[in-house]
Design a protein around this motif. Structure first.
Motif, PDB file in Angstrom:
ATOM      1  N   ILE A   1     -22.392  62.259  66.194  1.00 23.68           N
ATOM      2  CA  ILE A   1     -21.129  61.651  65.765  1.00 23.68           C
ATOM      3  C   ILE A   1     -19.949  62.426  66.350  1.00 23.68           C
ATOM      4  O   ILE A   1     -19.800  63.631  66.116  1.00 23.68           O
ATOM      5  N   GLU A   2     -19.127  61.717  67.094  1.00 24.52           N
ATOM      6  CA  GLU A   2     -17.929  62.308  67.697  1.00 24.52           C
ATOM      7  C   GLU A   2     -16.683  62.033  66.862  1.00 24.52           C
ATOM      8  O   GLU A   2     -15.756  62.841  66.812  1.00 24.52           O
ATOM      9  N   ASP A   3     -16.663  60.882  66.190  1.00 26.29           N
ATOM     10  CA  ASP A   3     -15.499  60.532  65.387  1.00 26.29           C
ATOM     11  C   ASP A   3     -15.923  59.536  64.311  1.00 26.29           C
ATOM     12  O   ASP A   3     -16.946  58.849  64.441  1.00 26.29           O
ATOM     13  N   VAL A   4     -15.144  59.463  63.243  1.00 30.28           N
ATOM     14  CA  VAL A   4     -15.373  58.501  62.161  1.00 30.28           C
ATOM     15  C   VAL A   4     -14.034  57.851  61.832  1.00 30.28           C
ATOM     16  O   VAL A   4     -13.039  58.542  61.597  1.00 30.28           O
ATOM     17  N   THR A   5     -14.009  56.529  61.833  1.00 34.44           N
ATOM     18  CA  THR A   5     -12.811  55.774  61.474  1.00 34.44           C
ATOM     19  C   THR A   5     -13.077  55.035  60.173  1.00 34.44           C
ATOM     20  O   THR A   5     -14.063  54.295  60.065  1.00 34.44           O
TER      21      THR A   5
ATOM     22  N   GLY B   1     -19.749  66.052  64.689  1.00 31.39           N
ATOM     23  CA  GLY B   1     -20.738  66.918  65.312  1.00 31.39           C
ATOM     24  C   GLY B   1     -22.141  66.801  64.739  1.00 31.39           C
ATOM     25  O   GLY B   1     -23.084  67.430  65.244  1.00 31.39           O
ATOM     26  N   GLN B   2     -22.313  66.009  63.697  1.00 33.28           N
ATOM     27  CA  GLN B   2     -23.629  65.823  63.084  1.00 33.28           C
ATOM     28  C   GLN B   2     -24.447  64.797  63.875  1.00 33.28           C
ATOM     29  O   GLN B   2     -23.923  63.778  64.311  1.00 33.28           O
ATOM     30  N   SER B   3     -25.725  65.082  64.056  1.00 36.67           N
ATOM     31  CA  SER B   3     -26.640  64.151  64.720  1.00 36.67           C
ATOM     32  C   SER B   3     -27.498  63.438  63.688  1.00 36.67           C
ATOM     33  O   SER B   3     -27.853  64.013  62.646  1.00 36.67           O
ATOM     34  N   ILE B   4     -27.841  62.190  63.974  1.00 34.48           N
ATOM     35  CA  ILE B   4     -28.723  61.418  63.094  1.00 34.48           C
ATOM     36  C   ILE B   4     -30.163  61.761  63.467  1.00 34.48           C
ATOM     37  O   ILE B   4     -30.643  61.410  64.548  1.00 34.48           O
ATOM     38  N   LEU B   5     -30.847  62.469  62.579  1.00 35.34           N
ATOM     39  CA  LEU B   5     -32.214  62.916  62.841  1.00 35.34           C
ATOM     40  C   LEU B   5     -33.248  61.890  62.426  1.00 35.34           C
ATOM     41  O   LEU B   5     -34.312  61.771  63.040  1.00 35.34           O
ATOM     42  N   ASN B   6     -32.940  61.136  61.369  1.00 39.66           N
ATOM     43  CA  ASN B   6     -33.895  60.142  60.862  1.00 39.66           C
ATOM     44  C   ASN B   6     -33.153  59.219  59.906  1.00 39.66           C
ATOM     45  O   ASN B   6     -32.024  59.496  59.493  1.00 39.66           O
TER      46      ASN B   6
ATOM     47  N   GLU C   1     -30.402  60.765  57.562  1.00 39.00           N
ATOM     48  CA  GLU C   1     -30.643  62.206  57.567  1.00 39.00           C
ATOM     49  C   GLU C   1     -29.926  62.829  58.768  1.00 39.00           C
ATOM     50  O   GLU C   1     -30.246  62.523  59.919  1.00 39.00           O
ATOM     51  N   LEU C   2     -28.961  63.696  58.498  1.00 38.84           N
ATOM     52  CA  LEU C   2     -28.184  64.368  59.532  1.00 38.84           C
ATOM     53  C   LEU C   2     -28.600  65.841  59.607  1.00 38.84           C
ATOM     54  O   LEU C   2     -29.524  66.280  58.910  1.00 38.84           O
ATOM     55  N   ASP C   3     -27.937  66.606  60.462  1.00 40.67           N
ATOM     56  CA  ASP C   3     -28.277  68.022  60.594  1.00 40.67           C
ATOM     57  C   ASP C   3     -28.119  68.755  59.274  1.00 40.67           C
ATOM     58  O   ASP C   3     -29.017  69.490  58.842  1.00 40.67           O
ATOM     59  N   ASP C   4     -26.978  68.575  58.624  1.00 36.49           N
ATOM     60  CA  ASP C   4     -26.664  69.330  57.407  1.00 36.49           C
ATOM     61  C   ASP C   4     -26.418  68.459  56.184  1.00 36.49           C
ATOM     62  O   ASP C   4     -26.235  68.983  55.087  1.00 36.49           O
ATOM     63  N   TYR C   5     -26.377  67.152  56.367  1.00 35.02           N
ATOM     64  CA  TYR C   5     -26.017  66.238  55.283  1.00 35.02           C
ATOM     65  C   TYR C   5     -26.977  65.046  55.254  1.00 35.02           C
ATOM     66  O   TYR C   5     -27.704  64.771  56.198  1.00 35.02           O
ATOM     67  N   THR C   6     -26.928  64.333  54.115  1.00 34.38           N
ATOM     68  CA  THR C   6     -27.589  63.032  53.988  1.00 34.38           C
ATOM     69  C   THR C   6     -26.538  62.025  53.560  1.00 34.38           C
ATOM     70  O   THR C   6     -25.854  62.215  52.549  1.00 34.38           O
TER      71      THR C   6
END
Length: 274
Positions: free
Chosen positions: A23-27, A49-54, A65-70
Protein backbone atom coordinates in the motif's frame (compact mmCIF):
# COMPACT_ATOMS: atom_id res chain seq x y z
CA UNK A 1 -26.48 -8.82 1.86
CA UNK A 2 -23.55 -10.99 0.74
CA UNK A 3 -23.53 -14.13 2.88
CA UNK A 4 -20.79 -16.66 3.56
CA UNK A 5 -20.58 -18.09 0.00
CA UNK A 6 -20.42 -14.64 -1.59
CA UNK A 7 -17.77 -13.41 0.87
CA UNK A 8 -15.77 -16.62 0.36
CA UNK A 9 -15.90 -16.04 -3.40
CA UNK A 10 -14.79 -12.42 -2.98
CA UNK A 11 -11.93 -13.58 -0.75
CA UNK A 12 -10.76 -16.13 -3.30
CA UNK A 13 -10.85 -13.69 -6.22
CA UNK A 14 -9.13 -10.92 -4.26
CA UNK A 15 -6.35 -13.33 -3.31
CA UNK A 16 -5.61 -13.71 -7.02
CA UNK A 17 -5.49 -9.93 -7.48
CA UNK A 18 -3.85 -8.21 -4.49
CA UNK A 19 -1.72 -10.67 -2.50
CA UNK A 20 1.84 -9.35 -1.92
CA UNK A 21 0.94 -5.85 -3.10
CA UNK A 22 2.19 -2.96 -0.96
CA UNK A 23 0.00 0.00 0.00
CA UNK A 24 1.42 3.33 -1.13
CA UNK A 25 -1.56 5.53 -0.29
CA UNK A 26 -5.10 5.36 1.11
CA UNK A 27 -7.90 7.73 0.08
CA UNK A 28 -10.99 7.88 2.31
CA UNK A 29 -14.02 9.57 0.79
CA UNK A 30 -16.56 8.52 3.45
CA UNK A 31 -14.93 8.56 6.92
CA UNK A 32 -17.86 6.87 8.71
CA UNK A 33 -16.88 3.53 7.13
CA UNK A 34 -13.69 3.54 9.24
CA UNK A 35 -14.67 2.31 12.71
CA UNK A 36 -11.23 1.55 14.19
CA UNK A 37 -9.22 3.62 14.76
CA UNK A 38 -11.72 6.44 14.95
CA UNK A 39 -9.16 8.83 13.47
CA UNK A 40 -9.06 8.30 9.69
CA UNK A 41 -5.65 9.98 9.46
CA UNK A 42 -4.27 7.33 11.83
CA UNK A 43 -5.99 4.59 9.77
CA UNK A 44 -4.25 5.88 6.65
CA UNK A 45 -0.82 6.29 8.27
CA UNK A 46 -0.92 2.81 9.81
CA UNK A 47 -1.56 1.28 6.39
CA UNK A 48 1.17 3.07 4.45
CA UNK A 49 3.94 0.66 3.48
CA UNK A 50 1.97 -2.41 4.60
CA UNK A 51 1.83 -5.41 2.26
CA UNK A 52 -1.17 -7.73 1.93
CA UNK A 53 0.16 -11.14 2.98
CA UNK A 54 -3.11 -13.08 2.92
CA UNK A 55 -6.89 -12.72 3.01
CA UNK A 56 -9.09 -14.75 5.35
CA UNK A 57 -12.80 -14.93 6.10
CA UNK A 58 -14.70 -15.23 9.37
CA UNK A 59 -18.45 -15.52 8.89
CA UNK A 60 -19.36 -12.63 6.59
CA UNK A 61 -16.18 -10.66 7.37
CA UNK A 62 -13.09 -10.32 5.18
CA UNK A 63 -9.76 -10.20 7.02
CA UNK A 64 -6.83 -8.64 5.17
CA UNK A 65 -3.64 -9.91 6.83
CA UNK A 66 -0.93 -7.22 6.55
CA UNK A 67 2.64 -7.05 7.86
CA UNK A 68 1.69 -5.55 11.22
CA UNK A 69 -2.10 -5.19 11.11
CA UNK A 70 -5.32 -7.01 10.24
CA UNK A 71 -7.98 -5.07 8.37
CA UNK A 72 -11.47 -6.43 9.13
CA UNK A 73 -14.04 -5.50 6.49
CA UNK A 74 -17.79 -6.10 6.45
CA UNK A 75 -19.62 -5.47 3.17
CA UNK A 76 -23.09 -5.12 4.73
CA UNK A 77 -25.80 -4.69 2.10
CA UNK A 78 -24.06 -3.37 -1.00
CA UNK A 79 -20.29 -3.27 -0.39
CA UNK A 80 -18.03 -4.34 -3.26
CA UNK A 81 -14.29 -4.54 -3.88
CA UNK A 82 -12.71 -4.19 -7.32
CA UNK A 83 -9.16 -3.79 -8.64
CA UNK A 84 -8.28 -1.11 -11.20
CA UNK A 85 -5.39 0.65 -12.84
CA UNK A 86 -4.76 3.96 -11.10
CA UNK A 87 -5.65 5.97 -14.20
CA UNK A 88 -9.09 4.36 -14.56
CA UNK A 89 -12.03 6.61 -13.74
CA UNK A 90 -13.32 6.20 -10.20
CA UNK A 91 -16.98 5.21 -10.11
CA UNK A 92 -19.63 6.96 -8.07
CA UNK A 93 -20.06 5.59 -4.52
CA UNK A 94 -16.38 4.60 -4.25
CA UNK A 95 -15.53 5.48 -0.66
CA UNK A 96 -12.11 3.97 0.11
CA UNK A 97 -9.20 3.53 -2.31
CA UNK A 98 -6.03 1.58 -1.51
CA UNK A 99 -3.33 2.58 -3.98
CA UNK A 100 -0.48 0.08 -4.39
CA UNK A 101 3.13 0.69 -5.35
CA UNK A 102 2.53 -0.96 -8.74
CA UNK A 103 -0.03 1.80 -9.48
CA UNK A 104 -3.05 -0.47 -9.27
CA UNK A 105 -5.85 0.25 -6.81
CA UNK A 106 -8.21 -1.75 -4.63
CA UNK A 107 -11.43 0.24 -4.49
CA UNK A 108 -14.29 -0.18 -2.05
CA UNK A 109 -17.69 0.84 -3.46
CA UNK A 110 -20.83 0.96 -1.33
CA UNK A 111 -24.07 2.56 -2.51
CA UNK A 112 -25.71 2.44 0.92
CA UNK A 113 -22.57 3.28 2.91
CA UNK A 114 -23.34 0.59 5.50
CA UNK A 115 -20.00 -1.23 5.22
CA UNK A 116 -17.40 -1.09 8.00
CA UNK A 117 -13.61 -1.34 8.34
CA UNK A 118 -11.73 -2.03 11.56
CA UNK A 119 -7.92 -1.98 11.72
CA UNK A 120 -6.30 -4.00 14.51
CA UNK A 121 -2.70 -4.65 15.50
CA UNK A 122 -2.07 -8.14 14.17
CA UNK A 123 -3.34 -10.81 16.56
CA UNK A 124 -5.89 -8.59 18.32
CA UNK A 125 -8.66 -8.85 15.73
CA UNK A 126 -10.34 -11.84 17.42
CA UNK A 127 -10.30 -10.31 20.91
CA UNK A 128 -12.58 -7.32 20.25
CA UNK A 129 -15.77 -6.41 18.41
CA UNK A 130 -16.87 -7.24 15.75
CA UNK A 131 -15.24 -10.71 15.64
CA UNK A 132 -14.99 -11.70 19.29
CA UNK A 133 -18.61 -12.84 19.62
CA UNK A 134 -18.94 -14.70 16.33
CA UNK A 135 -19.99 -18.33 16.49
CA UNK A 136 -18.28 -21.02 14.41
CA UNK A 137 -18.64 -21.22 10.64
CA UNK A 138 -20.60 -24.18 9.29
CA UNK A 139 -17.18 -25.42 8.07
CA UNK A 140 -15.48 -25.13 11.47
CA UNK A 141 -14.66 -28.22 13.51
CA UNK A 142 -16.35 -26.47 16.45
CA UNK A 143 -19.72 -26.63 14.66
CA UNK A 144 -20.42 -30.11 15.99
CA UNK A 145 -23.83 -31.68 16.37
CA UNK A 146 -23.50 -31.58 20.17
CA UNK A 147 -22.59 -27.88 20.14
CA UNK A 148 -25.49 -27.04 17.82
CA UNK A 149 -28.03 -29.18 19.68
CA UNK A 150 -27.13 -27.61 23.03
CA UNK A 151 -27.51 -24.11 21.55
CA UNK A 152 -30.98 -24.99 20.25
CA UNK A 153 -32.11 -26.66 23.45
CA UNK A 154 -31.31 -23.54 25.48
CA UNK A 155 -33.52 -21.11 23.56
CA UNK A 156 -37.21 -20.92 22.74
CA UNK A 157 -36.63 -18.60 19.78
CA UNK A 158 -37.81 -19.63 16.33
CA UNK A 159 -35.28 -21.77 14.49
CA UNK A 160 -34.97 -19.17 11.73
CA UNK A 161 -34.00 -16.48 14.26
CA UNK A 162 -31.40 -18.80 15.79
CA UNK A 163 -29.82 -19.60 12.42
CA UNK A 164 -29.60 -15.90 11.61
CA UNK A 165 -27.86 -15.24 14.95
CA UNK A 166 -24.17 -14.85 14.07
CA UNK A 167 -23.14 -15.74 17.64
CA UNK A 168 -24.61 -19.24 17.15
CA UNK A 169 -23.35 -19.96 13.63
CA UNK A 170 -21.52 -17.39 11.52
CA UNK A 171 -22.10 -16.65 7.87
CA UNK A 172 -25.70 -17.71 7.32
CA UNK A 173 -28.19 -15.10 6.15
CA UNK A 174 -31.71 -15.03 4.81
CA UNK A 175 -31.09 -16.84 1.52
CA UNK A 176 -29.20 -19.82 2.89
CA UNK A 177 -31.31 -20.17 6.04
CA UNK A 178 -34.45 -20.51 3.89
CA UNK A 179 -32.73 -23.05 1.63
CA UNK A 180 -31.29 -25.01 4.56
CA UNK A 181 -34.63 -25.31 6.37
CA UNK A 182 -36.40 -26.37 3.18
CA UNK A 183 -33.87 -29.12 2.52
CA UNK A 184 -34.03 -30.23 6.15
CA UNK A 185 -37.84 -30.36 5.96
CA UNK A 186 -38.27 -28.00 8.94
CA UNK A 187 -40.62 -25.03 9.13
CA UNK A 188 -38.84 -21.78 10.10
CA UNK A 189 -41.55 -21.14 12.71
CA UNK A 190 -40.54 -24.15 14.84
CA UNK A 191 -39.25 -23.25 18.28
CA UNK A 192 -35.61 -24.25 18.51
CA UNK A 193 -36.01 -26.13 21.78
CA UNK A 194 -38.68 -28.41 20.28
CA UNK A 195 -36.32 -29.84 17.68
CA UNK A 196 -35.12 -33.39 18.18
CA UNK A 197 -31.47 -34.31 17.84
CA UNK A 198 -32.31 -36.01 14.53
CA UNK A 199 -33.94 -32.83 13.23
CA UNK A 200 -31.00 -30.78 14.51
CA UNK A 201 -28.61 -33.09 12.68
CA UNK A 202 -30.62 -32.63 9.47
CA UNK A 203 -30.43 -28.83 9.74
CA UNK A 204 -26.69 -28.94 10.46
CA UNK A 205 -25.90 -31.29 7.57
CA UNK A 206 -28.07 -29.34 5.13
CA UNK A 207 -26.50 -26.03 6.19
CA UNK A 208 -23.05 -27.45 5.47
CA UNK A 209 -24.17 -28.99 2.16
CA UNK A 210 -26.00 -25.85 1.01
CA UNK A 211 -23.10 -23.55 1.84
CA UNK A 212 -20.58 -25.92 0.24
CA UNK A 213 -22.60 -26.07 -2.98
CA UNK A 214 -23.11 -22.30 -3.03
CA UNK A 215 -19.36 -21.68 -2.61
CA UNK A 216 -18.65 -24.05 -5.50
CA UNK A 217 -21.09 -22.07 -7.66
CA UNK A 218 -19.59 -18.70 -6.70
CA UNK A 219 -22.51 -17.65 -4.52
CA UNK A 220 -25.92 -16.32 -5.51
CA UNK A 221 -26.45 -13.23 -7.62
CA UNK A 222 -29.31 -11.57 -5.78
CA UNK A 223 -29.90 -7.90 -6.61
CA UNK A 224 -26.49 -6.40 -7.37
CA UNK A 225 -23.96 -8.87 -5.94
CA UNK A 226 -20.95 -9.67 -8.14
CA UNK A 227 -17.54 -10.96 -7.14
CA UNK A 228 -14.34 -8.93 -7.18
CA UNK A 229 -13.79 -9.51 -10.90
CA UNK A 230 -17.32 -8.50 -11.85
CA UNK A 231 -18.55 -12.07 -12.33
CA UNK A 232 -21.96 -13.23 -11.14
CA UNK A 233 -22.50 -16.24 -8.90
CA UNK A 234 -24.63 -19.06 -10.29
CA UNK A 235 -26.19 -20.66 -7.21
CA UNK A 236 -29.37 -18.58 -7.65
CA UNK A 237 -30.25 -21.00 -10.47
CA UNK A 238 -30.50 -23.78 -7.86
CA UNK A 239 -32.61 -22.01 -5.25
CA UNK A 240 -35.60 -24.10 -4.15
CA UNK A 241 -37.57 -21.60 -2.07
CA UNK A 242 -35.83 -18.25 -1.70
CA UNK A 243 -37.34 -15.79 -4.17
CA UNK A 244 -39.63 -18.51 -5.55
CA UNK A 245 -42.94 -17.33 -4.04
CA UNK A 246 -46.03 -18.35 -6.04
CA UNK A 247 -43.97 -20.83 -8.05
CA UNK A 248 -44.39 -24.62 -7.75
CA UNK A 249 -42.09 -26.43 -5.36
CA UNK A 250 -39.41 -28.32 -7.29
CA UNK A 251 -39.98 -31.37 -5.08
CA UNK A 252 -43.76 -31.65 -4.65
CA UNK A 253 -45.36 -29.08 -6.97
CA UNK A 254 -47.15 -27.16 -4.21
CA UNK A 255 -46.95 -23.39 -4.29
CA UNK A 256 -44.04 -21.72 -2.47
CA UNK A 257 -45.37 -19.28 0.13
CA UNK A 258 -43.72 -16.10 1.38
CA UNK A 259 -44.29 -14.99 4.97
CA UNK A 260 -42.52 -12.90 7.60
CA UNK A 261 -40.56 -14.83 10.24
CA UNK A 262 -38.13 -13.27 12.72
CA UNK A 263 -38.69 -9.97 10.95
CA UNK A 264 -37.44 -11.30 7.61
CA UNK A 265 -39.14 -12.27 4.39
CA UNK A 266 -39.25 -16.07 4.51
CA UNK A 267 -39.97 -18.64 1.82
CA UNK A 268 -41.42 -22.07 2.57
CA UNK A 269 -43.15 -25.08 1.09
CA UNK A 270 -45.89 -25.92 3.57
CA UNK A 271 -46.10 -29.47 2.20
CA UNK A 272 -42.38 -30.35 2.35
CA UNK A 273 -41.59 -28.51 5.59
CA UNK A 274 -43.19 -29.80 8.76
Amino acid sequence: MPELPEVETIKNTLKQLVIHKTIEDVTIQWPKIIKRPGDTAAFRMDLLGQSILNIHRRGKFLLFELDDYTLVSHLRMEGKYSVHQKEEKVKKHTHVIFTFTDQTELRYNDVRKFGTMHLFPKGMELTESPLNKLGPDPFDEAFTLDYFYQKLQHTNRLIKAVLLDQSVVAGLGNIYVDETLFKAGILPTRRADTLSKKETAAIRSQAIATITNAVAKGGSTIRSYVNSQGNMGMFQLELYVYGQENKPCKDCGCEIVKMKVAGRGTHVCLHCQK
